[in-house]
Scaffold this motif. Sequence first.
Motif, PDB file in Angstrom:
ATOM      1  N   SER A   1      88.410  91.326 118.394  1.00  0.00           N
ATOM      2  CA  SER A   1      87.543  92.079 119.302  1.00  0.00           C
ATOM      3  C   SER A   1      88.371  92.923 120.269  1.00  0.00           C
ATOM      4  O   SER A   1      88.049  94.098 120.512  1.00  0.00           O
ATOM      5  CB  SER A   1      86.644  91.118 120.089  1.00  0.00           C
ATOM      6  N   LEU A   2      89.445  92.336 120.799  1.00  0.00           N
ATOM      7  CA  LEU A   2      90.296  93.084 121.724  1.00  0.00           C
ATOM      8  C   LEU A   2      90.939  94.289 121.035  1.00  0.00           C
ATOM      9  O   LEU A   2      90.987  95.392 121.602  1.00  0.00           O
ATOM     10  CB  LEU A   2      91.381  92.167 122.291  1.00  0.00           C
ATOM     11  N   LEU A   3      91.438  94.079 119.819  1.00  0.00           N
ATOM     12  CA  LEU A   3      92.075  95.175 119.099  1.00  0.00           C
ATOM     13  C   LEU A   3      91.065  96.258 118.725  1.00  0.00           C
ATOM     14  O   LEU A   3      91.388  97.448 118.724  1.00  0.00           O
ATOM     15  CB  LEU A   3      92.776  94.646 117.851  1.00  0.00           C
ATOM     16  N   SER A   4      89.858  95.854 118.390  1.00  0.00           N
ATOM     17  CA  SER A   4      88.818  96.845 118.067  1.00  0.00           C
ATOM     18  C   SER A   4      88.537  97.737 119.262  1.00  0.00           C
ATOM     19  O   SER A   4      88.403  98.960 119.135  1.00  0.00           O
ATOM     20  CB  SER A   4      87.537  96.132 117.623  1.00  0.00           C
ATOM     21  N   ILE A   5      88.455  97.129 120.432  1.00  0.00           N
ATOM     22  CA  ILE A   5      88.235  97.913 121.654  1.00  0.00           C
ATOM     23  C   ILE A   5      89.417  98.846 121.917  1.00  0.00           C
ATOM     24  O   ILE A   5      89.247 100.006 122.313  1.00  0.00           O
ATOM     25  CB  ILE A   5      88.003  96.970 122.846  1.00  0.00           C
ATOM     26  N   ALA A   6      90.637  98.345 121.669  1.00  0.00           N
ATOM     27  CA  ALA A   6      91.834  99.167 121.881  1.00  0.00           C
ATOM     28  C   ALA A   6      91.835 100.368 120.947  1.00  0.00           C
ATOM     29  O   ALA A   6      92.155 101.502 121.371  1.00  0.00           O
ATOM     30  CB  ALA A   6      93.087  98.315 121.668  1.00  0.00           C
ATOM     31  N   PHE A   7      91.485 100.174 119.682  1.00  0.00           N
ATOM     32  CA  PHE A   7      91.450 101.285 118.727  1.00  0.00           C
ATOM     33  C   PHE A   7      90.340 102.270 119.076  1.00  0.00           C
ATOM     34  O   PHE A   7      90.509 103.485 118.922  1.00  0.00           O
ATOM     35  CB  PHE A   7      91.252 100.748 117.307  1.00  0.00           C
ATOM     36  N   LEU A   8      89.198 101.754 119.538  1.00  0.00           N
ATOM     37  CA  LEU A   8      88.111 102.636 119.948  1.00  0.00           C
ATOM     38  C   LEU A   8      88.554 103.508 121.123  1.00  0.00           C
ATOM     39  O   LEU A   8      88.303 104.726 121.146  1.00  0.00           O
ATOM     40  CB  LEU A   8      86.883 101.808 120.330  1.00  0.00           C
ATOM     41  N   THR A   9      89.232 102.892 122.065  1.00  0.00           N
ATOM     42  CA  THR A   9      89.751 103.651 123.219  1.00  0.00           C
ATOM     43  C   THR A   9      90.757 104.699 122.768  1.00  0.00           C
ATOM     44  O   THR A   9      90.742 105.849 123.249  1.00  0.00           O
ATOM     45  CB  THR A   9      90.402 102.680 124.222  1.00  0.00           C
ATOM     46  N   PHE A  10      91.648 104.310 121.856  1.00  0.00           N
ATOM     47  CA  PHE A  10      92.645 105.258 121.361  1.00  0.00           C
ATOM     48  C   PHE A  10      91.995 106.421 120.624  1.00  0.00           C
ATOM     49  O   PHE A  10      92.460 107.569 120.699  1.00  0.00           O
ATOM     50  CB  PHE A  10      93.639 104.546 120.452  1.00  0.00           C
TER      51      PHE A  10
ATOM     52  N   LYS B   1      81.148 121.581 112.608  1.00  0.00           N
ATOM     53  CA  LYS B   1      81.163 123.034 112.399  1.00  0.00           C
ATOM     54  C   LYS B   1      80.985 123.722 113.750  1.00  0.00           C
ATOM     55  O   LYS B   1      80.087 123.383 114.518  1.00  0.00           O
ATOM     56  CB  LYS B   1      80.035 123.451 111.453  1.00  0.00           C
ATOM     57  N   LEU B   2      81.901 124.658 114.034  1.00  0.00           N
ATOM     58  CA  LEU B   2      81.828 125.384 115.296  1.00  0.00           C
ATOM     59  C   LEU B   2      80.824 126.531 115.201  1.00  0.00           C
ATOM     60  O   LEU B   2      80.309 126.857 114.120  1.00  0.00           O
ATOM     61  CB  LEU B   2      83.218 125.932 115.657  1.00  0.00           C
ATOM     62  N   GLU B   3      80.547 127.199 116.333  1.00  0.00           N
ATOM     63  CA  GLU B   3      79.562 128.285 116.370  1.00  0.00           C
ATOM     64  C   GLU B   3      79.973 129.484 115.526  1.00  0.00           C
ATOM     65  O   GLU B   3      79.146 130.190 114.988  1.00  0.00           O
ATOM     66  CB  GLU B   3      79.342 128.735 117.828  1.00  0.00           C
ATOM     67  N   ASN B   4      81.292 129.710 115.385  1.00  0.00           N
ATOM     68  CA  ASN B   4      81.764 130.859 114.606  1.00  0.00           C
ATOM     69  C   ASN B   4      81.874 130.547 113.115  1.00  0.00           C
ATOM     70  O   ASN B   4      82.404 131.349 112.348  1.00  0.00           O
ATOM     71  CB  ASN B   4      83.110 131.342 115.136  1.00  0.00           C
ATOM     72  N   GLY B   5      81.399 129.363 112.726  1.00  0.00           N
ATOM     73  CA  GLY B   5      81.421 128.989 111.320  1.00  0.00           C
ATOM     74  C   GLY B   5      82.647 128.215 110.898  1.00  0.00           C
ATOM     75  O   GLY B   5      82.683 127.660 109.800  1.00  0.00           O
ATOM     76  N   ALA B   6      83.664 128.174 111.733  1.00  0.00           N
ATOM     77  CA  ALA B   6      84.871 127.406 111.409  1.00  0.00           C
ATOM     78  C   ALA B   6      84.602 125.912 111.604  1.00  0.00           C
ATOM     79  O   ALA B   6      83.625 125.510 112.242  1.00  0.00           O
ATOM     80  CB  ALA B   6      86.036 127.865 112.282  1.00  0.00           C
ATOM     81  N   MET B   7      85.493 125.104 111.041  1.00  0.00           N
ATOM     82  CA  MET B   7      85.348 123.653 111.136  1.00  0.00           C
ATOM     83  C   MET B   7      86.362 123.095 112.124  1.00  0.00           C
ATOM     84  O   MET B   7      87.537 123.484 112.102  1.00  0.00           O
ATOM     85  CB  MET B   7      85.559 123.001 109.775  1.00  0.00           C
ATOM     86  N   ALA B   8      85.898 122.211 113.005  1.00  0.00           N
ATOM     87  CA  ALA B   8      86.796 121.516 113.934  1.00  0.00           C
ATOM     88  C   ALA B   8      87.309 120.260 113.227  1.00  0.00           C
ATOM     89  O   ALA B   8      86.561 119.293 113.038  1.00  0.00           O
ATOM     90  CB  ALA B   8      86.058 121.146 115.210  1.00  0.00           C
ATOM     91  N   ILE B   9      88.560 120.307 112.819  1.00  0.00           N
ATOM     92  CA  ILE B   9      89.146 119.197 112.053  1.00  0.00           C
ATOM     93  C   ILE B   9      90.129 118.436 112.950  1.00  0.00           C
ATOM     94  O   ILE B   9      91.119 119.011 113.418  1.00  0.00           O
ATOM     95  CB  ILE B   9      89.896 119.726 110.816  1.00  0.00           C
ATOM     96  N   PRO B  10      89.881 117.151 113.209  1.00  0.00           N
ATOM     97  CA  PRO B  10      90.832 116.358 114.001  1.00  0.00           C
ATOM     98  C   PRO B  10      92.038 115.982 113.154  1.00  0.00           C
ATOM     99  O   PRO B  10      92.215 114.826 112.757  1.00  0.00           O
ATOM    100  CB  PRO B  10      90.004 115.128 114.399  1.00  0.00           C
ATOM    101  N   ALA B  11      92.882 116.969 112.871  1.00  0.00           N
ATOM    102  CA  ALA B  11      93.996 116.767 111.945  1.00  0.00           C
ATOM    103  C   ALA B  11      94.964 115.684 112.431  1.00  0.00           C
ATOM    104  O   ALA B  11      95.462 114.865 111.645  1.00  0.00           O
ATOM    105  CB  ALA B  11      94.741 118.083 111.743  1.00  0.00           C
ATOM    106  N   LEU B  12      95.235 115.663 113.745  1.00  0.00           N
ATOM    107  CA  LEU B  12      96.141 114.641 114.281  1.00  0.00           C
ATOM    108  C   LEU B  12      95.519 113.253 114.156  1.00  0.00           C
ATOM    109  O   LEU B  12      96.205 112.273 113.832  1.00  0.00           O
ATOM    110  CB  LEU B  12      96.459 114.960 115.747  1.00  0.00           C
ATOM    111  N   GLY B  13      94.210 113.170 114.410  1.00  0.00           N
ATOM    112  CA  GLY B  13      93.508 111.893 114.263  1.00  0.00           C
ATOM    113  C   GLY B  13      93.528 111.410 112.820  1.00  0.00           C
ATOM    114  O   GLY B  13      93.675 110.214 112.563  1.00  0.00           O
ATOM    115  N   VAL B  14      93.387 112.331 111.870  1.00  0.00           N
ATOM    116  CA  VAL B  14      93.451 111.957 110.452  1.00  0.00           C
ATOM    117  C   VAL B  14      94.837 111.426 110.106  1.00  0.00           C
ATOM    118  O   VAL B  14      94.983 110.453 109.357  1.00  0.00           O
ATOM    119  CB  VAL B  14      93.102 113.164 109.560  1.00  0.00           C
ATOM    120  N   LEU B  15      95.865 112.040 110.687  1.00  0.00           N
ATOM    121  CA  LEU B  15      97.234 111.567 110.451  1.00  0.00           C
ATOM    122  C   LEU B  15      97.407 110.138 110.977  1.00  0.00           C
ATOM    123  O   LEU B  15      97.977 109.281 110.299  1.00  0.00           O
ATOM    124  CB  LEU B  15      98.228 112.511 111.120  1.00  0.00           C
ATOM    125  N   PHE B  16      96.902 109.904 112.193  1.00  0.00           N
ATOM    126  CA  PHE B  16      96.983 108.542 112.744  1.00  0.00           C
ATOM    127  C   PHE B  16      96.209 107.548 111.871  1.00  0.00           C
ATOM    128  O   PHE B  16      96.662 106.425 111.635  1.00  0.00           O
ATOM    129  CB  PHE B  16      96.440 108.517 114.169  1.00  0.00           C
TER     130      PHE B  16
END
Length: 448
Positions: free
Chosen positions: A23-32, A133-148
């Motif tokens: 439970s503690l680790l789950s909260i830590a990952f959620l915070t991260f 999807k952003l207003e201009n049609g581009a996609m907001a990709i959390p690339a750094l988050g995907v790497l983590f």
Amino acid sequence: MFVPRKVADSYREMINSIGFYPSLLSIAFLTFAVITMSVEYMPIIEKLKSFISVVLVDSAENARTVLSTLAGSIISLTVFSFSMVMVVLNSASASLSPRVVPGLITRKSHQLVLGFYLGSIIYSVIMLININKLENGAMAIPALGVLFALIFGLISLGLFVFFIHSISRAIQVDNVLNGLFSQTKNEIKTIIKSQQEAPLKNLPDFTDWHSINSQTEGYYKGVHTDKLCALLSAEEIELYITVKQGYFTVKGYPFLKCNKDISSNDELIDKILSCFIFYIEEYISDHYRYGLTQISEIAVKAMSPGINDPGTAVKAIDMLSILLIKRLSISDINYSFKHSKDTPLLYIHETRFDELLHDNFTPLRNYAKGDAYVMTNVLEAFKNILFVAHENSAARESLFNYLNAIVDDINEHVTNEYDRQEINNMLKSIARISKQQGDTLLARFKRQ
């Protein structure tokens, strides 16, 4: 600060739960995950991402595929790992002793692995739902988050290999016994060290001390020494715990004695009683006696017809003998100088040596009294203890009293002449350590 007993009991139950660290680790990952999304699109992070673009996803479809695969795969690892934990606990309860289960449940390494799995799943899901999807049609990709998330997935694979190795070793009886033996010996050494550092020459006479009755029923398992001694120091009183740990108390039972009459101070009595621990599980960290009990029960279980493992029983007997030898260095009344320099504030009734012999060897003697091999090793264990305790008259008397009970069982259940000769030789070895009592024991052993 006064903490109500129900709050303390709930806290203890929570920290000893298998889900505490997950439970503690789950909260830590959620915070991260929240922190990652907060800085993902900052200019400085965008510059950093341009330098490591080779390891970052470049499309929303790839990001969804990676995150979905990671979340699904780690869920599978989690399910399998939890299943393995349940199998180990069932196997430990059936083949070793139900009392070793709490120790396996609270093993931090297993809880941390399971917590890392759950945290990785949560992190991957958070990243997955933040591909927008952003207003201009581009996609907001959390690339750094995907790497983590990918890094966490790779770490989870490594932890899975560790988990399988650890869980397979956890159920092996030799590893369980060695772990119990080491923990118990360390607990005994801790008490010996504390008594040697602060020796007590004279014990007070507890006869005229005033009794304090229990206000709850249950198994007395220990006391919060620091908290209680701080309270005793502030009130300038001394306390004696009259019962051994593991004793079952009922409401109204006088299990404490105080050097002052505080019967009219209900608030103080409630504060004192809130320092005492009552629950069912047995943790060696609470008292070395529980380690002895668990080792003894493993030996008894090994002698059951369904398991029939006398080798394990003999190893457990040898461990018990070493631990009982260590126990000889402990006074029957323990004490604590915490928050006091001159005199102890708290006196604790330790389980007597003869009680330890009875509690740990009686079940084994009853189950193995017809097995000459095991009984010979029991006699050898007593011989080794006598070799160290031959100048301790009280311990020697307790040992020979119990040896008489062992010989009576052998006379009744071991009839083979060869087996009796081996036992007779072992009794002669005991007689060489203490001739008078040993000769009496030999005379009790009737040859057929």
